[in-house]
Motif scaffolding. Structure first.
Motif, PDB file in Angstrom:
ATOM      1  N   VAL A  74      10.239 -11.470  -1.919  1.00 41.41           N
ATOM      2  CA  VAL A  74       9.305 -11.601  -0.797  1.00 41.41           C
ATOM      3  C   VAL A  74       9.324 -10.349   0.066  1.00 41.41           C
ATOM      4  N   TRP A  75      10.519  -9.846   0.407  1.00 41.72           N
ATOM      5  CA  TRP A  75      10.602  -8.676   1.278  1.00 41.72           C
ATOM      6  C   TRP A  75      10.113  -7.408   0.602  1.00 41.72           C
ATOM      7  N   PRO A  76      10.465  -7.147  -0.664  1.00 38.22           N
ATOM      8  CA  PRO A  76       9.852  -5.989  -1.337  1.00 38.22           C
ATOM      9  C   PRO A  76       8.325  -6.097  -1.427  1.00 38.22           C
ATOM     10  N   THR A  77       7.830  -7.317  -1.649  1.00 43.25           N
ATOM     11  CA  THR A  77       6.376  -7.510  -1.693  1.00 43.25           C
ATOM     12  C   THR A  77       5.735  -7.161  -0.369  1.00 43.25           C
ATOM     13  N   LEU A  78       6.366  -7.618   0.723  1.00 42.17           N
ATOM     14  CA  LEU A  78       5.861  -7.309   2.059  1.00 42.17           C
ATOM     15  C   LEU A  78       5.857  -5.797   2.297  1.00 42.17           C
ATOM     16  N   THR A  79       6.936  -5.138   1.898  1.00 43.17           N
ATOM     17  CA  THR A  79       7.041  -3.685   2.082  1.00 43.17           C
ATOM     18  C   THR A  79       5.961  -2.953   1.297  1.00 43.17           C
ATOM     19  N   LEU A  80       5.758  -3.342   0.046  1.00 44.77           N
ATOM     20  CA  LEU A  80       4.732  -2.698  -0.781  1.00 44.77           C
ATOM     21  C   LEU A  80       3.341  -2.927  -0.219  1.00 44.77           C
ATOM     22  N   ALA A  81       3.103  -4.120   0.344  1.00 40.83           N
ATOM     23  CA  ALA A  81       1.796  -4.409   0.935  1.00 40.83           C
ATOM     24  C   ALA A  81       1.527  -3.496   2.120  1.00 40.83           C
ATOM     25  N   VAL A  82       2.527  -3.324   2.986  1.00 47.16           N
ATOM     26  CA  VAL A  82       2.362  -2.456   4.155  1.00 47.16           C
ATOM     27  C   VAL A  82       2.138  -1.013   3.713  1.00 47.16           C
ATOM     28  N   LEU A  83       2.889  -0.554   2.706  1.00 41.75           N
ATOM     29  CA  LEU A  83       2.694   0.803   2.192  1.00 41.75           C
ATOM     30  C   LEU A  83       1.300   0.961   1.587  1.00 41.75           C
ATOM     31  N   GLY A  84       0.846  -0.091   0.883  1.00 38.91           N
ATOM     32  CA  GLY A  84      -0.490  -0.047   0.300  1.00 38.91           C
ATOM     33  C   GLY A  84      -1.582   0.057   1.341  1.00 38.91           C
ATOM     34  N   VAL A  85      -1.375  -0.595   2.473  1.00 39.37           N
ATOM     35  CA  VAL A  85      -2.341  -0.516   3.564  1.00 39.37           C
ATOM     36  C   VAL A  85      -2.353   0.875   4.173  1.00 39.37           C
ATOM     37  N   CYS A  86      -1.176   1.480   4.297  1.00 45.61           N
ATOM     38  CA  CYS A  86      -1.065   2.799   4.925  1.00 45.61           C
ATOM     39  C   CYS A  86      -1.518   3.933   4.009  1.00 45.61           C
ATOM     40  N   TRP A  87      -1.585   3.676   2.711  1.00 44.99           N
ATOM     41  CA  TRP A  87      -1.941   4.723   1.757  1.00 44.99           C
ATOM     42  C   TRP A  87      -3.383   5.176   1.984  1.00 44.99           C
ATOM     43  N   PRO A  88      -3.650   6.477   1.892  1.00 41.21           N
ATOM     44  CA  PRO A  88      -5.023   6.952   2.114  1.00 41.21           C
ATOM     45  C   PRO A  88      -5.995   6.362   1.087  1.00 41.21           C
ATOM     46  N   GLY A  89      -7.239   6.216   1.501  1.00 42.48           N
ATOM     47  CA  GLY A  89      -8.253   5.723   0.582  1.00 42.48           C
ATOM     48  C   GLY A  89      -9.332   4.930   1.282  1.00 42.48           C
ATOM     49  N   ASP A  90     -10.255   4.426   0.471  1.00 51.05           N
ATOM     50  CA  ASP A  90     -11.362   3.653   1.007  1.00 51.05           C
ATOM     51  C   ASP A  90     -10.910   2.257   1.430  1.00 51.05           C
ATOM     52  N   ASP A  91     -11.803   1.568   2.127  1.00 54.70           N
ATOM     53  CA  ASP A  91     -11.582   0.162   2.500  1.00 54.70           C
ATOM     54  C   ASP A  91     -10.347  -0.031   3.369  1.00 54.70           C
ATOM     55  N   ARG A  92      -9.989   0.980   4.167  1.00 51.78           N
ATOM     56  CA  ARG A  92      -8.786   0.874   4.994  1.00 51.78           C
ATOM     57  C   ARG A  92      -8.894  -0.308   5.965  1.00 51.78           C
ATOM     58  N   ARG A  93     -10.044  -0.453   6.604  1.00 50.19           N
ATOM     59  CA  ARG A  93     -10.198  -1.516   7.602  1.00 50.19           C
ATOM     60  C   ARG A  93     -10.009  -2.891   6.964  1.00 50.19           C
ATOM     61  N   ARG A  94     -10.626  -3.103   5.802  1.00 43.32           N
ATOM     62  CA  ARG A  94     -10.493  -4.395   5.124  1.00 43.32           C
ATOM     63  C   ARG A  94      -9.048  -4.653   4.729  1.00 43.32           C
ATOM     64  N   ARG A  95      -8.359  -3.607   4.276  1.00 41.39           N
ATOM     65  CA  ARG A  95      -6.966  -3.776   3.860  1.00 41.39           C
ATOM     66  C   ARG A  95      -6.061  -4.089   5.052  1.00 41.39           C
ATOM     67  N   VAL A  96      -6.313  -3.429   6.171  1.00 44.57           N
ATOM     68  CA  VAL A  96      -5.505  -3.686   7.366  1.00 44.57           C
ATOM     69  C   VAL A  96      -5.695  -5.130   7.826  1.00 44.57           C
ATOM     70  N   ILE A  97      -6.942  -5.578   7.893  1.00 45.27           N
ATOM     71  CA  ILE A  97      -7.214  -6.946   8.343  1.00 45.27           C
ATOM     72  C   ILE A  97      -6.590  -7.959   7.385  1.00 45.27           C
ATOM     73  N   THR A  98      -6.729  -7.712   6.081  1.00 43.44           N
ATOM     74  CA  THR A  98      -6.146  -8.627   5.094  1.00 43.44           C
ATOM     75  C   THR A  98      -4.635  -8.686   5.237  1.00 43.44           C
ATOM     76  N   CYS A  99      -4.005  -7.523   5.472  1.00 36.39           N
ATOM     77  CA  CYS A  99      -2.553  -7.483   5.638  1.00 36.39           C
ATOM     78  C   CYS A  99      -2.128  -8.277   6.868  1.00 36.39           C
ATOM     79  N   LEU A 100      -2.807  -8.065   7.971  1.00 41.73           N
ATOM     80  CA  LEU A 100      -2.451  -8.771   9.205  1.00 41.73           C
ATOM     81  C   LEU A 100      -2.622 -10.280   9.045  1.00 41.73           C
ATOM     82  N   VAL A 101      -3.695 -10.688   8.404  1.00 45.69           N
ATOM     83  CA  VAL A 101      -3.929 -12.123   8.200  1.00 45.69           C
ATOM     84  C   VAL A 101      -2.895 -12.695   7.230  1.00 45.69           C
ATOM     85  N   GLY A 102      -2.565 -11.933   6.175  1.00 45.97           N
ATOM     86  CA  GLY A 102      -1.538 -12.388   5.243  1.00 45.97           C
ATOM     87  C   GLY A 102      -0.184 -12.540   5.901  1.00 45.97           C
ATOM     88  N   LEU A 103       0.174 -11.587   6.757  1.00 42.34           N
ATOM     89  CA  LEU A 103       1.440 -11.673   7.483  1.00 42.34           C
ATOM     90  C   LEU A 103       1.440 -12.857   8.448  1.00 42.34           C
TER      91      LEU A 103
END
Length: 292
Positions: free
Chosen positions: A230-259
């Motif tokens: 669970v904790w490695p998954t959470l860490t990878l999700a946060v890193l995935g959100v921070c990684w440069p690329g398209d759809d940043r806003r959607r990824r941030v919102i999805t991460c916050l809602v998932g958390l």
């Protein structure tokens, strides 16, 4: 980013891989009938009267509870591989993560309602991200008729679907609204089937209790077995959100809602938290790791 022909091939491939892994797991753990929901659901295929009527219905269609879980695990992995490009990620990366993640494999190798419920919700989320928001919400809402453990994935479906998605969720869930009784009108003395507010003695918490209950929930998360990742998954999700690329806003919102969903489940159950109750928010977070 939309899935192309190559990604469709990946979707099919990870679905097949996930199915094979779960079929092997089903054989290892003992075959049909082993799972927290199996006896009642198997009996209800013939006798009826199950509180979550879609579960025995699906068992009857596929001819076995274990078979249903295996197929559901395959569908879940395929759905997340399809959804990944819509979140700016890799279909292969997310598909393999869902196909192989121990916590997700476990529910697909047991004859319970968790895997089919999550598969319906995952397909609903993928369809919503693909643009069919009403239909996607409807499919996710139907998961309540299989098992309420998929509820924690509904927030990301609602966020992705907007008003049409919320309407779809409501329409899909409406026939099974009675399943929400342990949350909205709990019976403190009825155990988990009577109330989901386990961390506060079976009754909804008072405002002054929230801090302590959230602390208990975090402690329960910290105490989860290491194999759940669970904790490695959470860490990878946060890193995935921070990684440069398209759809940043959607990824941030999805991460916050998932958390928030992860925290909500932990707050509800406290020290009675079990890893399989976290599959829905974990699935939402796994989908974000594909940007890496």
């Amino acid at each position: 980013m939309s899935p192309g022909a190559k990604d469709i091939g990946v979707v099919v491939g990870v679905g097949l891989l996930a199915g094979l892994i779960r079929a092997w797991g089903l054989l290892v753990v003992g075959g049909e009938g082993l799972g927290p929901d199996a006896p009642g659901a198997l009996a209800a295929v013939t006798l009826g009267g199950h509180p979550y009527p879609l579960h025995p219905l699906l068992i009857g269609v596929l001819g076995g509870a274990g078979r249903l879980s295996v197929v559901s695990g395959a569908v879940m992995a395929a759905a997340m591989a399809f959804a990944a490009p819509r979140l700016g990620g890799s279909a292969l990366g997310v598909g393999l993560a869902v196909a192989c993640a121990p916590l997700l494999v476990e529910i697909g190798a047991l004859s319970g309602g968790d895997a089919p419920a999550l598969a319906l919700a995952a397909v609903g989320w993928a369809v919503t991200l693909g643009g069919r928001r009403l239909v996607g919400g409807l499919l996710a809402g139907l998961s309540l008729g299989v098992k309420p453990t998929a509820l924690a994935l509904w927030p990301v479906v609602a966020v992705a679907g907007g008003l049409p998605g919320v309407v779809g969720l409501a329409l899909g869930a409406a026939p099974f609204a009675e399943a929400l009784r342990p949350l909205v009108t709990p019976r403190p003395g009825g155990g988990l089937l009577g109330s989901w507010w386990r961390s506060s003695g079976g009754a909804p918490p008072r405002p002054d209790q929230l801090g302590e209950l959230l602390s208990q929930g975090v402690n329960a998360l910290v105490g989860l077995p290491g194999w759940t990742f669970v904790w490695p998954t959470l860490t990878l999700a946060v890193l995935g959100v921070c990684w440069p690329g398209d759809d940043r806003r959607r990824r941030v919102i999805t991460c916050l809602v998932g958390l928030a969903s992860l925290a909500g489940v932990s707050l509800l159950l406290g020290d009675q938290l079990r890893a399989r109750y976290l599959v829905a928010p974990v699935l939402a977070l796994v989908a974000l790791s594909g940007r890496l």
